[in-house]
Design a protein around this motif. Structure first.
Motif, PDB file in Angstrom:
ATOM      1  N   CYS A 183      28.055  43.592  55.114  1.00 38.67           N
ATOM      2  CA  CYS A 183      28.275  44.993  54.719  1.00 38.67           C
ATOM      3  C   CYS A 183      29.306  45.260  54.234  1.00 38.67           C
ATOM      4  CB  CYS A 183      27.534  45.873  55.645  1.00 38.67           C
ATOM      5  SG  CYS A 183      25.699  45.506  55.812  1.00 38.67           S
ATOM      6  N   GLU A 200      31.677  33.592  54.019  1.00 38.26           N
ATOM      7  CA  GLU A 200      33.171  34.403  54.422  1.00 38.26           C
ATOM      8  C   GLU A 200      32.499  34.901  55.827  1.00 38.26           C
ATOM      9  OE1 GLU A 200      35.314  35.627  50.377  1.00 38.26           O
ATOM     10  OE2 GLU A 200      33.352  36.727  51.054  1.00 38.26           O
ATOM     11  N   HIS A 210      22.112  41.342  47.554  1.00 39.79           N
ATOM     12  CA  HIS A 210      23.529  40.850  47.657  1.00 39.79           C
ATOM     13  C   HIS A 210      24.425  41.936  46.885  1.00 39.79           C
ATOM     14  CE1 HIS A 210      21.534  37.126  48.845  1.00 39.79           C
ATOM     15  NE2 HIS A 210      22.375  37.403  49.572  1.00 39.79           N
ATOM     16  N   ARG A 238      24.858  45.170  48.988  1.00 43.88           N
ATOM     17  CA  ARG A 238      25.751  44.986  50.293  1.00 43.88           C
ATOM     18  C   ARG A 238      27.552  44.913  49.661  1.00 43.88           C
ATOM     19  NH1 ARG A 238      22.716  40.260  53.079  1.00 43.88           N
ATOM     20  NH2 ARG A 238      20.871  41.249  53.749  1.00 43.88           N
ATOM     21  N   LYS A 239      27.483  44.829  48.402  1.00 42.44           N
ATOM     22  CA  LYS A 239      29.081  44.993  47.692  1.00 42.44           C
ATOM     23  C   LYS A 239      29.123  46.442  47.514  1.00 42.44           C
ATOM     24  CE  LYS A 239      29.574  40.225  46.474  1.00 42.44           C
ATOM     25  NZ  LYS A 239      28.688  39.456  47.460  1.00 42.44           N
ATOM     26  N   VAL A 249      28.022  49.166  49.672  1.00 43.41           N
ATOM     27  CA  VAL A 249      27.709  50.091  50.827  1.00 43.41           C
ATOM     28  C   VAL A 249      28.963  49.368  51.793  1.00 43.41           C
ATOM     29  CG1 VAL A 249      25.258  50.458  50.240  1.00 43.41           C
ATOM     30  CG2 VAL A 249      25.996  48.467  51.965  1.00 43.41           C
ATOM     31  N   THR A 250      28.646  50.269  52.819  1.00 38.44           N
ATOM     32  CA  THR A 250      29.435  49.953  54.209  1.00 38.44           C
ATOM     33  C   THR A 250      28.768  50.250  55.181  1.00 38.44           C
ATOM     34  OG1 THR A 250      30.939  51.702  54.201  1.00 38.44           O
ATOM     35  CG2 THR A 250      31.900  49.868  53.329  1.00 38.44           C
ATOM     36  N   PHE A 277      41.225  40.233  57.589  1.00 47.48           N
ATOM     37  CA  PHE A 277      40.187  39.296  57.370  1.00 47.48           C
ATOM     38  C   PHE A 277      39.106  39.786  56.499  1.00 47.48           C
ATOM     39  CE2 PHE A 277      36.137  37.678  58.754  1.00 47.48           C
ATOM     40  CZ  PHE A 277      36.195  36.397  58.216  1.00 47.48           C
ATOM     41  N   ILE A 278      38.701  41.167  56.618  1.00 47.60           N
ATOM     42  CA  ILE A 278      37.729  41.936  55.675  1.00 47.60           C
ATOM     43  C   ILE A 278      38.325  42.031  54.323  1.00 47.60           C
ATOM     44  CG2 ILE A 278      36.487  43.733  55.663  1.00 47.60           C
ATOM     45  CD1 ILE A 278      36.270  43.729  58.616  1.00 47.60           C
ATOM     46  N   PHE A 284      38.218  39.209  51.775  1.00 47.97           N
ATOM     47  CA  PHE A 284      36.977  38.738  51.216  1.00 47.97           C
ATOM     48  C   PHE A 284      37.161  38.664  49.663  1.00 47.97           C
ATOM     49  CE2 PHE A 284      34.254  40.350  55.038  1.00 47.97           C
ATOM     50  CZ  PHE A 284      34.560  39.464  55.979  1.00 47.97           C
ATOM     51  N   HIS A 285      36.483  37.634  48.989  1.00 47.77           N
ATOM     52  CA  HIS A 285      36.837  37.510  47.580  1.00 47.77           C
ATOM     53  C   HIS A 285      36.427  38.973  46.721  1.00 47.77           C
ATOM     54  CE1 HIS A 285      36.947  35.550  43.605  1.00 47.77           C
ATOM     55  NE2 HIS A 285      35.716  36.100  43.528  1.00 47.77           N
ATOM     56  N   HIS A 286      35.338  39.638  47.190  1.00 45.54           N
ATOM     57  CA  HIS A 286      34.983  40.709  46.879  1.00 45.54           C
ATOM     58  C   HIS A 286      36.015  41.871  46.796  1.00 45.54           C
ATOM     59  CE1 HIS A 286      32.188  43.500  44.889  1.00 45.54           C
ATOM     60  NE2 HIS A 286      32.410  44.545  45.756  1.00 45.54           N
ATOM     61  N   ASN A 287      36.886  42.041  47.949  1.00 47.34           N
ATOM     62  CA  ASN A 287      37.789  42.850  48.339  1.00 47.34           C
ATOM     63  C   ASN A 287      38.976  42.626  47.992  1.00 47.34           C
ATOM     64  OD1 ASN A 287      35.239  44.006  49.650  1.00 47.34           O
ATOM     65  ND2 ASN A 287      35.651  43.188  51.383  1.00 47.34           N
ATOM     66  N   ILE A 311      38.320  51.172  58.000  1.00 49.81           N
ATOM     67  CA  ILE A 311      38.082  49.829  57.149  1.00 49.81           C
ATOM     68  C   ILE A 311      37.011  50.431  56.313  1.00 49.81           C
ATOM     69  CG2 ILE A 311      36.993  47.644  57.181  1.00 49.81           C
ATOM     70  CD1 ILE A 311      38.410  47.294  60.045  1.00 49.81           C
ATOM     71  N   CYS A 312      35.989  50.896  56.644  1.00 48.34           N
ATOM     72  CA  CYS A 312      34.814  51.244  55.615  1.00 48.34           C
ATOM     73  C   CYS A 312      35.316  52.099  54.481  1.00 48.34           C
ATOM     74  CB  CYS A 312      33.739  51.961  56.371  1.00 48.34           C
ATOM     75  SG  CYS A 312      32.789  50.714  57.679  1.00 48.34           S
ATOM     76  N   LEU A 323      37.728  50.280  52.000  1.00 49.78           N
ATOM     77  CA  LEU A 323      36.878  49.385  51.031  1.00 49.78           C
ATOM     78  C   LEU A 323      36.448  50.274  49.772  1.00 49.78           C
ATOM     79  CD1 LEU A 323      34.770  47.409  53.611  1.00 49.78           C
ATOM     80  CD2 LEU A 323      36.410  46.638  52.077  1.00 49.78           C
ATOM     81  N   ARG A 358      33.933  52.019  49.083  1.00 48.53           N
ATOM     82  CA  ARG A 358      32.470  52.372  48.774  1.00 48.53           C
ATOM     83  C   ARG A 358      31.953  53.535  48.740  1.00 48.53           C
ATOM     84  NH1 ARG A 358      31.601  46.868  50.684  1.00 48.53           N
ATOM     85  NH2 ARG A 358      33.395  45.747  49.455  1.00 48.53           N
TER      86      ARG A 358
END
Lengths: 263, 216
Positions: free
Chosen positions: A166, A173, B84, B87-88, B90-91, B110-111, B114-117, B160-161, B164, B166
């Motif tokens: 989420c 990952e 999928h 989930r990109k 929301v958090t 680490f979060i 992620f490629h998306h972040n 963190i949320c 991001l 979102r």
């Protein structure tokens, strides 16, 4: 120096030493005596079978037959890995773990037997079977540690895994920390034995070679090679075992298939 | 079970749950349940233990499938592809966040790796600023995450949320381990933004600040 042959009756005398541990286990009501009896009988019968079979295999020395024997060993190791990892024998695990172990063993065998030792005949039984057996035995132990650690940790910390998903993680990952911890847990015992070998214990292969008349220098060269083979083989097979099984044990929504766990 | 509908127009509808049935083995959790959540809404979901709050989150996040009925996100029914995508966008913050061993900064990094972040990876100053807005000091970044109190872990997770970036947040009991001051800080950070906040809560203080309460 000639090797002293061990007669069957001498070996029989050897079994008498079991009276001591059996008495200790009985005295302290461990309940392990039955297990000890079964394990001793199994060990003896299995090794007798393998001994006679290997005599036959060495005599024929056929590369295809040797490869078939490796397949059988890997297949037995595959079932044992899944059972001892406390997972169910599902196709989604059996096939990937078989493929991972088999591929891992083949890579190690081809590299060490053909490129390093350069056997005069391809997959010669005298070298292929014992070396494969040693690497495979260690792969089995590491696979059990690694695969059990990976799936049970993922099961226990599902919320963390889902939190990563989420946060935008792909499945690969999101499982990364669990994968890393499983690799660490499975590689550590071999690394520890590499670091203390020769100081704390004399390894089995080296002892065997010395007992059968090899010079200690030849024995240590083989021992170093086998340690390299064991370490590389175990890391490769754990890596492939997790990586390949990962493709089959998740649903499309990235949820882990809980039916892989033994209730 | 009560059925809720939103008063806002369909065009701003973010999630729509239509007549779903869901059960765990023999235990029925939802029967013909419907719900709509609009963009920008602050929703509090209340209910006794076992009433289906966690299951509702799991359904909305695509971790469970309804037995019958359908769930829509931006008007499209849930499928593996749009789960999928969802989930990109929301958090979700669990009630008791566990990020494993290591220091807070490494675990948060680490979060953000992620490629998306990667493109939205925040600068250190922005991270520190957000932590301060949540009544946390910069030093917390160097602390071992598992040694933090539940309330601190909750706020680090919220930071963190938030970082991001979102627009939709799922929060599981976000104030359960917070004192009054920290609650206010959390509310100031996320309730004023143009965010859709879907939360489960037993805390009257938090529930009062939400636009809508859904009782299960």
């Amino acid at each position: 120096m000639d090797i002293i042959d061990l007669s069957w009756w001498q070996l029989g005398i050897g079994f008498l030493i079991l009276i001591i541990p059996a008495w200790i286990l009985w005295r302290y009501k461990t309940g392990l005596n039955k297990k000890l009896g079964i394990a001793t009988v199994r060990m003896t019968l299995q090794l007798l079978f393998v001994g006679y079979y290997l005599e036959y295999l060495f005599e024929l020395d056929n590369a295809w037959l040797n490869a078939a024997w490796i397949m059988v060993m890997v297949l037995v190791a595959d079932f044992a890995t899944i059972d001892r990892s406390e997972l169910n024998r599902k196709k989604s695990l059996l096939i990937p773990i078989f493929a991972a172990t088999f591929f891992g063993i083949i890579v190690i065998d081809l590299f060490f037997l053909e490129a390093v030792i350069q056997l005069p005949t391809f997959l010669s039984a005298q070298y292929t079977i014992p070396i494969t057996g040693m690497v495979l035995g260690n792969c089995l132990r590491s696979n059990v540690i690694g695969i059990n650690a990976f799936y049970y940790s993922l099961h226990e910390h599902q919320e963390r895994y889902r939190f990563y998903l989420c946060c935008g993680a792909t499945r690969n990952e999101a499982v990364f920390p669990f994968f890393r911890d499983a690799l660490k847990k499975s590689a550590n015992p071999t690394l520890a034995s590499m670091a203390t070998i020769g100081l704390v214990s004399l390894p089995g292969m080296m002892t065997g070679q010395i007992l059968s008349g090899s010079s200690p220098l030849i024995a240590i060269k083989y021992q170093i090679m086998i340690m390299l083979a064991i370490f590389s083989g175990t890391v490769l097979s754990v890596y492939l075992g997790i990586k390949l099984s990962n493709r089959f044990v998740f649903f499309e929504n990235d949820v882990l298939d809980e039916s892989i766990f033994v209730d | 079970m009560r059925t809720f509908s939103s008063e806002r127009s369909m065009s701003s509808q973010l999630f729509s749950i239509q007549n779903i049935h869901f059960r765990y083995d023999e235990e029925s959790v939802f029967q013909d349940f419907s719900l709509a959540i609009n963009q920008g809404e602050k929703v509090a979901i209340k209910g006794a233990s076992g009433s289906g709050k966690t299951t509702l989150f799991r359904l909305l996040l695509g971790f469970e499938h309804p037995e019958k009925g359908e769930i829509f996100y931006h008007g499209a029914p849930y499928s593996s592809k749009n789960i999928h995508k969802l989930r990109k966008e929301v958090t979700w913050l669990p009630q008791d966040l566990n990020l494993g061993s290591g220091n807070t900064s490494e675990l948060a990094d680490f979060i953000f790796e992620f490629h998306h972040n990667k493109e939205s990876k925040p600068q250190k100053t922005k991270i520190v600023e957000t932590l301060q807005k949540l009544n946390l000091s910069e030093e917390i970044l160097e602390s071992t995450f598992s040694n933090l109190s539940t309330g601190q872990r909750q706020r680090v997770g919220l930071a963190i949320c938030y970082l991001l970036g979102r627009k939709i947040m799922f929060l599981d009991e976000p104030t359960s381990a917070l004192d009054e001051r920290s609650k206010q800080k959390v509310s100031d950070l996320i309730m004023k933004e143009d965010l859709t906040v879907i939360s489960t809560s037993h805390d009257p203080w938090w529930v009062e600040r939400c636009d809508r309460v859904i009782e299960l």
